[in-house]
Design a protein around this motif. Sequence first.
Motif, short mmCIF file in Angstrom:
data_model
loop_
_atom_site.label_atom_id
_atom_site.label_comp_id
_atom_site.label_asym_id
_atom_site.label_seq_id
_atom_site.Cartn_x
_atom_site.Cartn_y
_atom_site.Cartn_z
N ILE B 130 0.85 -1.21 0.00
CA ILE B 130 0.00 0.00 0.00
C ILE B 130 0.88 1.25 0.00
O ILE B 130 0.61 2.23 -0.71
CB ILE B 130 -0.96 -0.02 1.21
CG1 ILE B 130 -2.04 -1.10 0.98
CG2 ILE B 130 -1.62 1.34 1.42
CD1 ILE B 130 -2.94 -1.33 2.14
N ALA B 131 1.97 1.20 0.77
CA ALA B 131 2.88 2.35 0.80
C ALA B 131 3.47 2.60 -0.58
O ALA B 131 3.64 3.76 -1.00
CB ALA B 131 4.00 2.09 1.81
N THR B 149 0.62 12.64 5.11
CA THR B 149 -0.77 12.85 5.53
C THR B 149 -1.55 11.53 5.48
O THR B 149 -2.44 11.30 6.30
CB THR B 149 -1.46 13.91 4.66
OG1 THR B 149 -1.23 13.61 3.28
CG2 THR B 149 -0.94 15.30 4.98
N VAL B 150 -1.20 10.67 4.53
CA VAL B 150 -1.84 9.34 4.50
C VAL B 150 -1.51 8.59 5.79
O VAL B 150 -2.39 7.96 6.40
CB VAL B 150 -1.38 8.54 3.26
CG1 VAL B 150 -1.77 7.07 3.38
CG2 VAL B 150 -1.99 9.12 1.99
N ALA B 151 -0.25 8.67 6.21
CA ALA B 151 0.14 8.00 7.46
C ALA B 151 -0.63 8.55 8.64
O ALA B 151 -1.07 7.80 9.52
CB ALA B 151 1.64 8.16 7.68
N VAL B 152 -0.83 9.88 8.66
CA VAL B 152 -1.57 10.51 9.76
C VAL B 152 -3.02 9.98 9.79
O VAL B 152 -3.61 9.82 10.86
CB VAL B 152 -1.56 12.05 9.60
CG1 VAL B 152 -2.56 12.71 10.54
CG2 VAL B 152 -0.16 12.58 9.86
N THR B 228 -15.78 9.69 4.77
CA THR B 228 -15.17 10.27 3.56
C THR B 228 -14.45 11.56 3.92
O THR B 228 -13.35 11.84 3.42
CB THR B 228 -16.26 10.55 2.51
OG1 THR B 228 -17.10 9.40 2.40
CG2 THR B 228 -15.66 10.85 1.15
N GLU B 229 -15.07 12.34 4.81
CA GLU B 229 -14.42 13.58 5.27
C GLU B 229 -13.10 13.26 5.98
O GLU B 229 -12.11 13.98 5.86
CB GLU B 229 -15.34 14.33 6.24
CG GLU B 229 -16.60 14.90 5.61
CD GLU B 229 -16.26 16.01 4.62
OE1 GLU B 229 -15.28 16.74 4.87
OE2 GLU B 229 -16.96 16.12 3.59
N TYR B 230 -13.12 12.17 6.73
CA TYR B 230 -11.91 11.76 7.45
C TYR B 230 -10.79 11.43 6.46
O TYR B 230 -9.65 11.89 6.61
CB TYR B 230 -12.22 10.55 8.32
CG TYR B 230 -11.02 9.95 8.99
CD1 TYR B 230 -10.26 10.68 9.89
CD2 TYR B 230 -10.61 8.64 8.72
CE1 TYR B 230 -9.14 10.14 10.50
CE2 TYR B 230 -9.50 8.08 9.32
CZ TYR B 230 -8.77 8.84 10.21
OH TYR B 230 -7.66 8.30 10.81
N VAL B 231 -11.12 10.67 5.43
CA VAL B 231 -10.10 10.30 4.44
C VAL B 231 -9.62 11.54 3.68
O VAL B 231 -8.45 11.61 3.27
CB VAL B 231 -10.66 9.22 3.48
CG1 VAL B 231 -9.73 9.00 2.30
CG2 VAL B 231 -10.85 7.91 4.23
N ALA B 232 -10.50 12.52 3.54
CA ALA B 232 -10.12 13.75 2.83
C ALA B 232 -8.97 14.48 3.53
O ALA B 232 -8.25 15.27 2.90
CB ALA B 232 -11.33 14.67 2.69
#
Lengths: 264, 536
Positions: B130-131, B149-152, B228-232
């Motif tokens: 995935i990384a 930011t993906v990691a966060v 979805t907002e969280y993933v944004a």
Amino acid sequence: MPSTNTAAIEADDLRKRYGSEVALDGVSLSIPTGTVYGFLGPNGAGKTTTMRILTGLSRPSSGTVRVCGVDVADRRALARHVGYLPETPPLYEEFSAREQLEYVADLRDIAGEVADERIDRYLAEFELLDDADRRISEYSKGMKQKTAFVQSVLHDPDVLFLDEPTSGLDPRAARRIRESILAFADAGTTVFLSTHILPVVEAVADEVGVLYEGRLVAEGPPDAVTSRAATGDSGSLEDAFLAVTSGGEDVVDAEETDSGSERV
Amino acid sequence: MSLRADLRHGLRIARAEFVRSVRGYARDRRRLLGLAVAVLFFGGNLLFSLPTAYLLGRTVRSADAIPFLGPAATALPFLLVALAALRTLERIGRPEAEELLLSTVHPRAAVIGLICAEIARLAIWFGLPIAAVVAAFALGLGSATFPLTVAVVVLPLVCWAAVWGYALGIGFLRLFRWLPALGRAAKIGGFLGMLALVLASQSIGRLVADGSFSVRGALDAVTIGPLTEYVAVAFLGTPLSRSLSPVGPGILLLFVALTPLGTAVAARSAKTLWFTDASKPERATRSKTSSGGFAAPRPFAATKPGRIAWGHLVRAVRHPQEFSHLVMIVFFLGPVGTTFVQSSGDALGALAAATGVGLATYLAGATFGLNPLGDDRPQLSLVLLSGTTPRTLVRGRVTAGVAVSAPVAALVPAAALGLGAAPELAGAFAAVGLPMCVAASLFSVGLGASYPIYEEREFWGAETVVPSTLVMVAYLFVVGGGTVIGLLATWFVASGRLTATPLVAGGLSVYVLTTAGVSYGSYRYAVRRYRRYAFD
């Protein structure tokens, strides 16, 4: 030999039920500090259940247990006082003996230098030094048992619970474990030893207790149990064991204790 | 102080458990081979997914344009929790060498260690690919901060899911201990659910194709906006960034806050599970007895292999958990299920009859033949010194497989008459089904003996020796392929569509001779393996 009169293990009226099955039926123990206590009984008598309760790994249906004055329900306080070697050695086959012992030392919070010194000393004493870096999966049964014994004493416990520690070992390895038990007892460690090998008990135990169908049916020094258990002229611990676990009618000379066992 | 100590012990346990896992993956040649196959498979996928992610990063102009972002954001937390709960039920509900750990550290430390080790394993298997995909997407997007930011976003989510999944799994284990019948029902329900899922997944394509089912509409209906907002949040600082709603960071904080709470719940629940016993004995309250000794009925009694086969069958009935590996057939039922749905009239009956024969050939070898040496290992010292020849022992297994499969091969085509199968076709399928079962059973013992598995492991809730996955796949491939060819040929012959020409006769002869030859050779190999077996 018992060094003091303080009870290292104090169990009061332990009962354990599995549904309608009774595994332990009112077992009481008071084992002085420094005693080697031989815990005998036929298969299925409840010995392992008793040991699991005494080490806090299982809860009794009723009754209390204190080890070194600590309620066994308080596991955080209990852990440093007890060492436990179950019948199946709890080892990780993917580790070498040295890795296994260092891991346990780490979990026991033993300081690095102290741990290194003890590990080297025990590995040498138990003739494991040459194989210390081999994976445990390649060890013989005796080597595994010795490694597990070392890990149970690594933190210098006050009370050592041993479940069949010499079962299946060759005479040399069995003698090594027997000598260690005596050495620990001489140093003041209380040893609770469950085994079927009666000569081992005769050789090392200060006191024996015989469990039969969940009840403690006889207790006392080995000689006294042997001589009072109406075993005829031969008078071995084996005869006494067979007498007291054959239904109880042979133990007529024994004095009844509060817990229902015959204190001799 | 105690929390700090438990954390330290937990991390130490996690490290040890992780090292053990890694050493376990590479323990022997067989595992290394399996690992290589897995790496090749996933690595092969990366050859396509990495360029796709890069191109998507270059072309996409808004987060909303990323395909299936909302549904994926909704599904991810549920999938992770379900995965963690399942792993807890199957593998990590109890620590290994538990007497050591539980008499050494506090149970909370053990729970922390097991969960952290699981996260580390998850990171190795899924995190790395995935990384790589995220990095390719970030490269296309031209955003250096995107991986961060993906990691966060991902780390708090994974930690939250790991601890609550563990708590859920432990909760199920306690429930199943309290109500063992529910546990058994859950296993059956799980199997049926999986079957339904496979069949549904095969049917849904047809519904989408004919326009009676809208994927977009269904996904929109299940998408949870706040997730979805969280993933944004992951797109902050990238060209795809949009005005940040407080919901996304709020959910992030919620995940962070719920993780220690979940750890506490999991630790408390695990402590109860580990230190208490079932209110009723876990073993059956009714003692299991047998009367009459070992007396095989006819026709098994007539020969020694027959009596050995009867022994296999009796043990199978008394311990059916040994055959959990047979559930693998579920994954091959999907295409058949779709065909069933699409079939009507004569085709349905013929398909049912053919499916029966296919199932029979699967059972003929997969039930008793795919790990003969591994299954017999505990008793090998007895049976090899019993004076019974290896040939008889192997024939016993083959006979047991045929005994299980022959009724299926005969009765399902017969039952298919009720679904409209032509009698001559059903009869022909049953007639070829029986020798096919014998061939499959003979083939399986040799294949299984070539790659024995001795270690017991928990599979579908039962401690059992499961045949090698490679062996099972090879068996399905060879026997499945052979069965399909044989049934097609039978169908052509029985329906009069095949004209007898030298070419046809030659083709059929090659098929029959190859099937017979491979099966017999495989059987002989199994006998030789038994004869030359040595304990290492």
